[in-house]
Design an enzyme around this catalytic site. Structure first.
Site, PDB file in Angstrom:
ATOM      1  N   HIS A 242       0.915  -1.163  -0.173  1.00  0.00           N
ATOM      2  CA  HIS A 242       0.076   0.013   0.138  1.00  0.00           C
ATOM      3  C   HIS A 242       0.746   1.280  -0.096  1.00  0.00           C
ATOM      4  CE1 HIS A 242      -3.649  -2.456   1.078  1.00  0.00           C
ATOM      5  NE2 HIS A 242      -3.019  -3.319   2.026  1.00  0.00           N
TER       6      HIS A 242
HETATM    7  C1  BDR Z   1      -3.152   0.845   5.433  1.00  0.00           C
HETATM    8  O1  BDR Z   1      -3.231   0.273   6.570  1.00  0.00           O
HETATM    9  C2  BDR Z   1      -1.941  -0.184   7.112  1.00  0.00           C
HETATM   10  O2  BDR Z   1      -2.239  -1.400   7.753  1.00  0.00           O
HETATM   11  C3  BDR Z   1      -1.215  -0.138   6.069  1.00  0.00           C
HETATM   12  O3  BDR Z   1       0.173   0.350   6.717  1.00  0.00           O
HETATM   13  C4  BDR Z   1      -1.437   0.823   4.975  1.00  0.00           C
HETATM   14  O4  BDR Z   1      -1.090   2.313   5.301  1.00  0.00           O
HETATM   15  C5  BDR Z   1      -3.733  -0.123   4.045  1.00  0.00           C
HETATM   16  O5  BDR Z   1      -5.080  -0.025   4.456  1.00  0.00           O
END
Ligand code: BDR
Ligand code: CA
Length: 313
Positions: A242
């Site tokens: 992500h």
């Molecule tokens: C986001 O949530 C977190 O767990 C990850 O680091 C990312 O920023 C994805 O939904």
């Protein structure tokens, strides 16, 4: 020309990769500071993890600041089930030795924005939006001075990843997201719709883990740890990466595509708390407030990431 950035983050393995991508790109970024916020894990861990990642990169010229330890109104929700008890499961990095910045992270954001020329600082947010919203509430004058906020958060056609309706970063602090989305600051949003296009296939991970440096080996081990949860959940050949999308977007916007739309966030309903309501088809007269990214060139993204990570120790 270098772009001045402040990274606000809750590391988290994918946050760590995003930080390393930025730290490996000194020609493009002047990193004014890195602020750790509570999110994936409590603040004591996100601060420590941010310092560890800075030290791993060898960029000890970059300072870390401690931001908010809880969301504006909600009880903190964390994601140890994905990231492990320390937030950086899969790694065993040494205890950091660097000193934290002397100010609270929110004051650091405010003071830098007031000190630098208007329109020069980009805020890169990789976690809940608590620090940025608090800064906007405490010092509204900073709003027009922010060049852009580039955030990982939200979801449209992919649905949510923490509830059926909501993406984690927005879900944890929906009131903060609401303040930021209504602020009038130019925003680019990298939602699940795009992060689900850049999957960590085994071949892509092997290239990074096999770079021959400590950074590559560390990333290989920690993504191997964090992706086990997503591989099982989605049944895909790889897991989304992500947060690095934020930094990659700033380095190579040509790898991404989206459009200007209105995005509003649900703060009232318990069922859909933190849902980002994206007016993709422009069926309301709510004015566009977000450059909403939905497409990415995954091959180009991993080439960029691998090439940059090879530069680190
Ligand atoms: C986001 O949530 C977190 O767990 C990850 O680091 C990312 O920023 C994805 O939904
Ligand atoms: Ca994150």
């Amino acid at each position: 020309m270098q772009r001045k950035i402040i990274i606000d983050t809750d590391p988290g393995q994918d946050d760590a990769v995003a930080m390393l991508l930025a730290l490996a790109s000194p020609d493009e970024f002047e990193i004014l500071g890195i602020v750790a916020v509570a999110g994936n894990i409590g603040i004591e861990w996100t601060v420590k993890n941010a310092c560890k990642i800075i030290e791993l990169s060898g960029r000890t010229d970059v300072r870390c600041y401690a931001g908010c330890e809880r969301p504006m109104r909600r009880v903190l929700v964390t994601a140890e089930h994905v990231h492990g008890k320390t937030g950086l499961g899969g790694t065993d990095l040494p205890e950091p030795t660097s000193r934290l910045g002397p100010q609270h992270g929110v004051d650091f954001i405010i003071n830098r924005l007031l000190a630098e020329a208007p329109g020069t600082i980009t805020l890169c947010t990789l976690g809940p939006l608590t620090d940025v919203a608090m800064a906007l509430v405490k010092a509204p004058a900073i709003g027009p001075r922010i060049r852009e906020i580039v955030m990982m958060g939200g979801a449209f056609s992919e649905g949510g990843n923490i509830t059926p309706a909501a993406e984690f970063n927005i879900y944890v602090d929906p009131e903060a997201a609401d303040i930021v989305l209504a602020s009038g600051v130019p925003i680019t949003m990298l939602p699940l719709d795009v992060t689900h296009r850049v999957l960590t296939t085994q071949a892509r991970l092997d290239r990074i883990a096999g770079l021959g440096n400590r950074t590559g080996r560390t990333i290989g081990a920690m993504i191997d740890f964090s992706q086990r949860f997503d591989l099982e959940k989605y049944g895909w050949q790889g897991a989304p990466l992500h947060d690095p999308c934020v930094i990659a977007y700033l380095l190579r916007p040509d790898l991404f595509a989206g459009r200007e739309i209105n995005v509003s966030v649900e703060t009232a309903s318990p069922l859909t708390r933190g849902m980002t309501v994206a007016d993709w088809w422009r069926v309301t007269d709510r004015p566009p407030n977000v450059n909403f990214i939905r497409e990415a060139d995954a091959g180009g993204f991993y080439d960029l990431l691998t090439e940059r990570l090879a530069r680190l120790p």
